[in-house]
Design an enzyme around this catalytic site. Sequence first.
Site, short mmCIF file in Angstrom:
data_model
loop_
_atom_site.label_atom_id
_atom_site.label_comp_id
_atom_site.label_asym_id
_atom_site.label_seq_id
_atom_site.Cartn_x
_atom_site.Cartn_y
_atom_site.Cartn_z
N ASN A 222 -11.69 21.15 -21.69
CA ASN A 222 -10.68 20.18 -21.26
C ASN A 222 -9.97 19.61 -22.49
OD1 ASN A 222 -11.99 17.52 -22.08
ND2 ASN A 222 -13.61 18.42 -20.80
N ASP A 291 -17.36 18.92 -15.62
CA ASP A 291 -18.08 18.68 -14.37
C ASP A 291 -18.70 19.97 -13.81
OD1 ASP A 291 -17.60 15.91 -14.24
OD2 ASP A 291 -15.57 16.27 -13.51
N LYS A 301 -18.89 40.13 -24.96
CA LYS A 301 -17.50 39.80 -24.61
C LYS A 301 -17.05 40.63 -23.41
CE LYS A 301 -12.86 39.52 -26.45
NZ LYS A 301 -11.90 40.14 -27.35
N PHE A 333 -15.97 5.54 -18.93
CA PHE A 333 -14.50 5.63 -18.96
C PHE A 333 -14.05 6.24 -17.64
CE2 PHE A 333 -12.49 4.78 -23.12
CZ PHE A 333 -13.61 4.29 -23.78
N LYS A 347 -15.95 4.31 -9.39
CA LYS A 347 -16.82 5.01 -10.38
C LYS A 347 -17.83 4.04 -10.99
CE LYS A 347 -13.82 8.76 -11.76
NZ LYS A 347 -12.81 9.24 -12.67
N LYS A 351 -21.74 4.90 -10.47
CA LYS A 351 -22.53 5.29 -11.65
C LYS A 351 -23.35 4.13 -12.21
CE LYS A 351 -19.06 8.79 -12.74
NZ LYS A 351 -18.98 9.97 -13.57
N1 CTP Z 1 -19.31 11.53 -17.02
C1 CTP Z 1 -20.65 11.88 -17.20
N2 CTP Z 1 -21.08 13.11 -16.83
C2 CTP Z 1 -20.24 14.00 -16.26
C3 CTP Z 1 -18.89 13.63 -16.05
C4 CTP Z 1 -18.47 12.39 -16.43
O1 CTP Z 1 -21.42 11.06 -17.72
N3 CTP Z 1 -20.69 15.18 -15.91
C5 CTP Z 1 -18.89 10.19 -17.44
C6 CTP Z 1 -17.68 10.20 -18.36
O2 CTP Z 1 -18.10 10.26 -19.72
C7 CTP Z 1 -17.03 8.88 -18.06
C8 CTP Z 1 -17.33 8.67 -16.59
O3 CTP Z 1 -18.46 9.50 -16.30
O4 CTP Z 1 -17.59 7.81 -18.78
C9 CTP Z 1 -16.18 9.04 -15.67
O5 CTP Z 1 -15.69 10.32 -16.02
P1 CTP Z 1 -14.41 10.90 -15.28
O6 CTP Z 1 -14.13 12.27 -15.81
O7 CTP Z 1 -13.30 9.89 -15.26
O8 CTP Z 1 -14.91 10.97 -13.78
P2 CTP Z 1 -15.81 11.97 -13.00
O9 CTP Z 1 -17.07 11.27 -12.64
O10 CTP Z 1 -15.97 13.27 -13.72
O11 CTP Z 1 -14.95 12.15 -11.67
P3 CTP Z 1 -13.53 12.88 -11.44
O12 CTP Z 1 -13.46 13.95 -12.52
O13 CTP Z 1 -13.67 13.45 -10.08
O14 CTP Z 1 -12.48 11.83 -11.56
#
Ligand code: CTP
Length: 421
Positions: A222, A291, A301, A333, A347, A351
């Site tokens: 990403n 995710d 490869k 975040f 969130k 969390k």
């Molecule tokens: N985060 C985490 N573990 C993951 C994904 C995200 O600990 N596998 C944490 C990120 O570091 C951030 C928070 O969760 O502090 C929110 O991350 P974000 O990408 O905004 O949200 P997601 O939970 O991944 O949800 P979405 O992508 O559906 O918005």
Amino acid sequence: MWRFRYVWDNIEAMIRNKTVLLGVTGSIAAYKAVDLASKLVQAGANVDVVMTRCATEFVTPLSFTSITHRPTVTDMFEVPDDFEIEHIALAQRANVVVIAPATANIIARLAAGIADDMLTCAVLATRAPVILAPAMNVNMWENRITQENLTRLRARGFKMVEPVTGPLACGSQGKGRLADVEDILTVISQALRAKTDLAGKRVVVSAGGTQEPIDPVRYVGNRSSGKMGFALAEAARDRAAEVTLITAPTALDDPIGVTVVRVDTTLQMRDAIARAAARADVLIMAAAPADFRPAAVSGSKIKKESTARMDLHLVPNPDIISEVRGNLIKVGFAAESEDLVRNATAKLKKKSLDLIVANNITEAQSGFGTDTNKVTLIDSRGKIEALPLLPKSEVAHKVLDKVVALLSAGPTNQGRNGRRK
Ligand code: CTP
């Protein structure tokens, strides 16, 4: 280059209007102290330069005077007539003393408490923090006497900007080159930062976007640059926290004074964070962990001729911050493109966070890769604070201001977070 610009914001803010006593000793690296003096003056500092007699063999006092617009002091008994100063006054008005380059000789004299010239007298007489940036031949650096002297000085509170490895003036290779001027400036600004409100606290920060391998060459990733997480780690360090930065691949250099753990994947980040969070007071998840990850990783490869089309089967990764339990403040975040407060609040609850830093990634100058960010802070009591567009270094301090308040208020997510307090 960008890294220096990035650090520069912090440095200027800390150094402006401060008095820096710059000690220069007799090393070939003395010419670099001219650059250091120049950068300090550019940042708005008043710079008093004190040179040892040996240093004047390498650089002229006039070089410093031309930059600092102040007399350069070279010896206790040759103070210029028009400049009424003596070592006590120099020592007292300094907000910080930095000796760059610091030779093995000055290190030995300071370790022994000798005060036989202007610089050593000033160091003995000051109550300001003293920073040493050593530069010398690798064998002199590695000599046990030098190392014992350094250990002694560290134990007395002297701060060090370690020399770096590279080609040395004597023709050999090894550790002994004066640290980069920007690293010395960083340590100076750190020493000048008045806030030590995170002293004794262990802060774990995550940064960057994880990379989930498809094969040895390709990965799913990403656009996270890691800049926000690095800014947080540096800000926490500047406020005297013990900082561990767990970072996915980024183009950023390790911040000095921070323990850095480099990982690639979300699973690796989860393990590193679980270990570090077990003894932490604060966890700040600024990373963008992927995710999802490919269900299978090819050991070799994947050749494009081998398949007419390529389907990636992805499986979910664990949510790292949700898994962390214990007696610590959890900051997350939320990168959102719509319904910022509603999505971020959801969130925060899901969390079990104490604080969430929400940013709208569609706003200009805010989000991936930029040096600025516009965020809204939402805490678990429902308090919402929308901040203006700020450099990421300033956003970091605003987040830490909230963290400090949360630490003193005590846990807010006790039940859900499984806190023991
Ligand atoms: N985060 C985490 N573990 C993951 C994904 C995200 O600990 N596998 C944490 C990120 O570091 C951030 C928070 O969760 O502090 C929110 O991350 P974000 O990408 O905004 O949200 P997601 O939970 O991944 O949800 P979405 O992508 O559906 O918005």
